[in-house]
Motif scaffolding. Sequence first.
Motif: not given
Ligand code: AVI
Length: 323
Positions: A41, A44, A205, A281, A283
């Motif tokens: 992360f 990222i 992403y 996930e 987002s």
């Molecule tokens: C922590 N969260 C806000 C990130 C998002 O953008 O949803 C997690 C993430 N997933 C993939 N890239 C970043």
Amino acid sequence: MTISPTSQLNAFAQDVLDGLSRPVRQLSSKWFYDEQGTRLFKDIMRCPEYYLTEAESRIYRQCVPNLLDALNAPAFDLIELGAGDGTKTQILIEQFLTAGVQFSYRPIDLSETALSELGTLIKLRWPTLDFNPIQADYFEALDRLGAATGGRPRLVLFPGANIGNFSPSEAVGTLKRLRSFLNPGDLLFTGFDLKKDPGVVLAAYNDVGGITAAFNLNLLARINRELEGDFALDCWRHWETYDPASGAARSFLLPVESQQVHLRALNRKFSFRAWEPIAVEISQKYNLREIEGMADAAGFTFLHHVSDDRQWFTNSLWRVPTP
Ligand code: AVI
């Protein structure tokens, strides 16, 4: 090792079992952040496509006068939900110190490593700062802090668009619950990612370096490591979608061929058809009006937004009203 699926001790095992047993499989993104996931992360956040971190840093460089104005107090407690590595918060701390206000800094995070790294950094840079981290989940930590603050207002930071990892209705529930731990006059400053060109969202992403893919696939690797699973990682692909109407960006993991996965620690087998997705996930992206509506729905008074120049990200300042 066999983990009893009902054991309170292993919430991860229980969650994986529940999620993979659903007709539409899902795994919670909260399990992304083991040591390897935390490292990915951080990578990222350094990706050129992942605009969120830089946008919020820019906002933090300009919002301090607004925050001090709204606090209107000589001293306050700064509480941060999900401290992470604290890089952005240091931007705020520096400015609060320059402005000569008195404050304590209480980052809350589940990760002991993150908090101790942050502690080392803070003590090096500002040895006399009243720094008091809490290792717990948000609500447990707020509960531990209690309502007594000696009359000091609290400024609660909820950064990084973490609120976007809840569905809109779950987000309102979380914000309501958050409010129940706060006193009238306390402030909440939340980072929201805004609806924008779908191409920009999808690129964030789907970075070309494949770091987001590795980050998501690490969840299956974690299951292999911790639950003695045998996901054939090479056979899984990361897939991102974005619906510009709802603002939901969603990540999925897809098997390129049918397979059976054995989680030996749970003594369970799961069969996947080729391309049968696991949702991992959400987002969620919002517009400013939707955010103002959430403040209202969660029982806060909306004060204002501080957005970046491109209007890609906003931090929204809300106050707990006097009953
Ligand atoms: C922590 N969260 C806000 C990130 C998002 O953008 O949803 C997690 C993430 N997933 C993939 N890239 C970043």
